[in-house]
Write an enzyme that holds these catalytic residues in place. Structure first.
Site, short mmCIF file in Angstrom:
data_model
loop_
_atom_site.label_atom_id
_atom_site.label_comp_id
_atom_site.label_asym_id
_atom_site.label_seq_id
_atom_site.Cartn_x
_atom_site.Cartn_y
_atom_site.Cartn_z
N PHE A 237 4.03 -41.53 -0.37
CA PHE A 237 3.46 -42.73 0.28
C PHE A 237 4.11 -44.02 -0.19
CE2 PHE A 237 -0.38 -39.81 -0.20
CZ PHE A 237 -0.11 -39.14 0.97
N GLY A 463 6.51 -33.53 1.11
CA GLY A 463 5.34 -32.93 1.74
C GLY A 463 5.35 -33.10 3.24
N ILE A 623 11.83 -35.28 18.44
CA ILE A 623 10.91 -34.69 17.48
C ILE A 623 11.47 -33.32 17.13
CG2 ILE A 623 8.57 -33.81 17.17
CD1 ILE A 623 8.84 -36.93 17.22
N THR A 628 5.05 -30.01 12.48
CA THR A 628 5.11 -30.85 11.27
C THR A 628 5.01 -32.33 11.65
OG1 THR A 628 7.52 -30.71 11.31
CG2 THR A 628 6.38 -29.20 9.85
N GLN A 632 2.26 -35.13 10.42
CA GLN A 632 2.57 -36.45 9.89
C GLN A 632 1.72 -37.51 10.59
OE1 GLN A 632 4.85 -37.63 7.27
NE2 GLN A 632 4.03 -35.61 6.88
N LYS A 695 13.88 -41.01 15.44
CA LYS A 695 13.45 -42.35 15.02
C LYS A 695 12.61 -42.35 13.74
CE LYS A 695 13.42 -45.01 19.32
NZ LYS A 695 12.53 -45.68 20.31
N GLU A 699 5.60 -42.95 9.01
CA GLU A 699 4.79 -44.14 8.75
C GLU A 699 4.08 -44.70 9.98
OE1 GLU A 699 6.84 -46.45 5.22
OE2 GLU A 699 8.27 -45.22 6.30
MO1 MOS Z 1 7.55 -45.34 2.36
S1 MOS Z 1 6.18 -46.76 1.80
O1 MOS Z 1 8.82 -46.39 2.85
O2 MOS Z 1 7.92 -44.48 0.96
#
Ligand code: MOS
Length: 734
Positions: A237, A463, A623, A628, A632, A695, A699
């Protein structure tokens, strides 16, 4: 090239799934090295000041204690990291200064973890404490020169005048608190100095190459003397994208004691010195004409940084990509507080920025009495604020497809108009975007004489499913089953790769894997062209495909890789490639887009919110693996639920102590908090972003979720909540 590289790849199971669920996938604290000893950090209990004395006498009564490392006996090292070589992000016991609560001030090293934690608890640290600055309003303010290499401010036209003259306008402040990443696997480092002076580190890191550079700089050794291994990571993260104090302290402890050292952070220490998402105050001003077309926009951020390092939460940048009108200004300002230095946290900038912008768009829709989806459609653009055309932009498709699946048209726009029994029903939406990034990456593809394939890259699977995605890319491009491909990741001895951050790993390494396959193909074609015994001898290269485990032209004419290599007496053949971005960022705006639709129930007698359903659609280019990728997106959306409703790091205003450094008071969503989530993958072909049209998906899932929930709470209750998290006290009627 094989033709079987679909826009939305097969939802194959994870290739590493069995190892993970059977506990045989090794994490950084799971390497049983001979002579391993254990280190535990002692952290400061003041927010600012000096260490006056460290009394270790009682700690030395603990059996098995090897050393207490303090600023008085710690090896001298250089500070700074690969990310920020000039900033003191890390605190390595080089002086007696305490700059933030829970800063490492000593390390206990013992024969067992239990002895080390006992000894650490017995170390008595005395301080000369100063008054820390923790209140956002009191910190020293300044304007950073840049954000991660980009200008921190941008403006064109005259947004203030355009907004002042606009038929409909708003000007509001939105705030987000401090958040901590809290991956399931705590940060952990196992460090070994070898007899030749080189360093081996098993590290919970998002990038072994950047990690190795920080160890090399810190200890003044060549980077090729540092071997970093990160085979499996239990979530990152962003906090595992920097080599923090504890990791370098592990290697320092190994140097001090001459033994391999393992250091695992305790859960409270996950709130200490491994970064966090900074608090933000964002001003968003919008002006629009009666038809809802934006004429002016201002997005200004004030975020916190530390007294000794700089991190900019780049929240306002999202306004340059979503609906930029002709008159627009963005700006970023920082406040220095006595905390650790903040860092990247899942969609740094976009997640916080979208809460402000997408809440403001909802407020504008209310002011105009225009449907929020319709308002966004009317402000869809073909170029970003810098007048760069989008390489592809499927925002409208994301909104309309998710709205259809959600049945958005049943929504009565009037707040408090929809009910289920005694509950108020809220339907809200928000849009999302995240930039498409990539960095230089290399890959190696080795085809063995038995037809099996090994692919190597230093990139780390944190992960996300990287092992599976790269296996799938290699298998599809080579025309072999996934079971024939062995994917090797997370080791500085493999071809170099960037950090698994910025949603860039698949685009970066996947492109390198594709180019490495092309390199192998060229070598195979040269072999058959030079070999009269090959059934493909004399066949035009462009009619030969990589399928069915070999080279084949039409009509089944061809042969397997094994046959080619065996006849040529070769044990194997390697394709290698270095892939890197071109100039496309100079000529195109490149972003993934998405949209979230949320249904929730509000109990006004309790102020509680129960999420009922979330439907989200994303267009993120190709994709690789639909399963997976969907995971995400689920994870990102769940992260967004935490950001919206549960998570908040609380500081004591007097002492700058973090008051909820644990998972019973720092709340994260549980299964009961997460409603059914439906994810729609909008197929999107983009030939500009990179060699494989990917792409990135890690996040964007979080971006916009908090606004969609806040917008649904407004629809349910008529109360606009501009300060996260949306807790019951804010939902209750005044
Ligand atoms: Mo992510 S916050 O760019 O590891």
């Amino acid at each position: 090239m094989s033709s079987s590289f679909p826009l939305v790849g097969a939802p194959n199971d994870r290739v590493d799934g069995r190892r993970k669920v059977t506990g045989t996938a090794p994490y950084s604290a799971e390497y049983p090295l001979a002579g391993l000893v254990y280190a535990v950090m002692v952290t400061a209990t003041i927010g600012k000041g000096r260490v006056t004395t460290i009394d270790s006498r009682d700690a030395y009564h603990v059996p098995g204690l090897i050393a207490i490392m303090t600023h008085e006996n710690a090896p001298r090292v250089k500070t700074g990291t690969a990310n920020q070589p000039n900033a003191q992000e890390v605190m390595l016991l080089q002086d007696d200064v305490v700059r933030y609560d829970r800063q490492p001030v000593a390390v206990a090293i013992a024969d067992t973890f239990e002895h080390a934690i006992d000894a650490a608890a017995r170390v008595i640290v005395r301080y000369a404490a100063d008054q820390p600055t923790i209140a956002f309003k009191r910190g020293e303010r300044y304007t950073p020169a840049q954000i991660h290499g980009e200008p921190a401010a941008f403006s064109k036209g005259d947004p203030a005048a355009a907004i002042a003259a606009a038929a409909v306008k708003l000007d509001n402040v939105y705030t987000t608190p401090v958040y901590h990443h809290n991956p399931m696997e705590p940060h952990a480092t196992t460090a070994v100095w070898n007899s030749d002076g080189s360093l081996t580190v098993y590290d919970a890191t998002q990038g072994v190459d950047t990690d190795a550079r920080t160890y090399a700089t810190t200890f003044g050794i060549p980077v090729n003397q540092v071997h970093v291994i990160a085979k499996f990571i239990g979530g990152g993260f962003g906090c595992k994208g920097t080599t923090w104090s504890h990791a370098l302290l592990s290697a320092m402890a190994a140097k001090l004691t001459g033994k391999p050292v393992q250091l695992v952070l305790t859960r409270p220490q996950m709130f200490s010195s491994v970064g966090f998402r900074p608090q933000t105050h964002q001003r968003v001003a919008l002006g629009a004409d009666r038809a809802g077309r934006l004429v002016g926009q201002i997005h200004e951020l004030t975020a916190q940084t530390s007294t000794f390092g700089e991190f900019v939460e780049s929240s306002a940048i999202i306004s340059t990509a979503m609906y930029p009108p002709p008159n627009i200004a963005i700006a970023h300002e920082l406040v220095r507080l006595n905390t650790a230095t903040p860092t990247y946290m899942r969609a740094p900038g976009e997640s916080t920025g979208s809460f402000a912008l997408e809440s403001a768009m909802d407020e504008l829709a209310v002011a105009l009495a225009i449907d929020p989806v319709e308002l966004r459609l009317r402000n869809d653009v073909t170029k970003d604020a810098h007048d760069l055309p989008f390489s592809s932009r499927s925002l409208a498709k994301c909104m309309t497809q998710a709205a259809d699946r959600f049945d958005w048209k049943r929504r009565n726009p009037q707040p408090r108009s929809m009910r289920a029994g005694d509950q108020l029903v809220g339907l809200g939406m928000a849009a999302a975007s995240y930039p498409t990034n990539r960095s230089a990456a290399s890959a190696l593809v080795r085809i063995a004489a038995d037809g099996s394939v090994t692919v190597q890259s230093a990139g780390v699977d944190i992960g996300t499913g990287a092992y599976t995605a790269f296996t799938q890319i290699a298998a599809e491009l080579l025309g072999v089953p996934m079971t024939s491909v062995r994917m090797e990741l997370g080791d500085t001895q493999y071809p170099s790769a960037p950090v698994a951050g910025g949603s860039q790993l698949t685009a970066s390494v996947g492109s390198a894997v594709k180019l490495a396959v092309l390199d192998a193909r060229a070598k195979l074609l040269a072999l058959v062209a030079a070999d009269a015994a090959s059934p493909l001898h004399g066949v035009a290269a462009d009619s030969i495909q990589l399928v069915n485990g070999g080279l084949y032209a039409g009509g089944g004419r061809g042969e397997t890789y094994a046959a080619i290599l065996t006849r040529n007496g070769l044990a194997g053949l390697e394709g290698r490639a270095d892939a890197k971005p071109g100039d496309e960022k100079k000529t195109y705006a490149m972003h993934a887009f998405g949209a979230h639709f949320v249904e929730l129930h509000v109990d006004e007698s309790l102020g509680t919110i129960q999420l009922q359903r979330i439907v989200s659609a994303f267009a993120s280019g190709r994709i690789v693996n639909a399963k997976t990728a969907t995971s995400q997106y689920y994870g990102g959306i769940t992260f967004g639920i935490g950001m919206a409703m549960f998570e908040e790091t609380r500081f004591d205003d007097r002492t700058a102590r973090i008051m909820n450094a644990n998972l019973s008071e720092y709340l994260v969503p549980t299964n009961a908090d997460v409603p059914p989530i439906e994810v729609i993958i909008v197929p999107e072909e983009d030939t500009i972003v990179n060699e494989i049209g990917v792409k990135g998906i890690g996040e964007i899932g979080i971006v916009g979720v908090a606004a969609a929930i806040a917008n649904a709470v407004y629809h349910a209750t008529g109360r606009r909540i501009r300060d996260l998290p949306i807790t019951p006290d804010k939902v209750l009627p005044a």
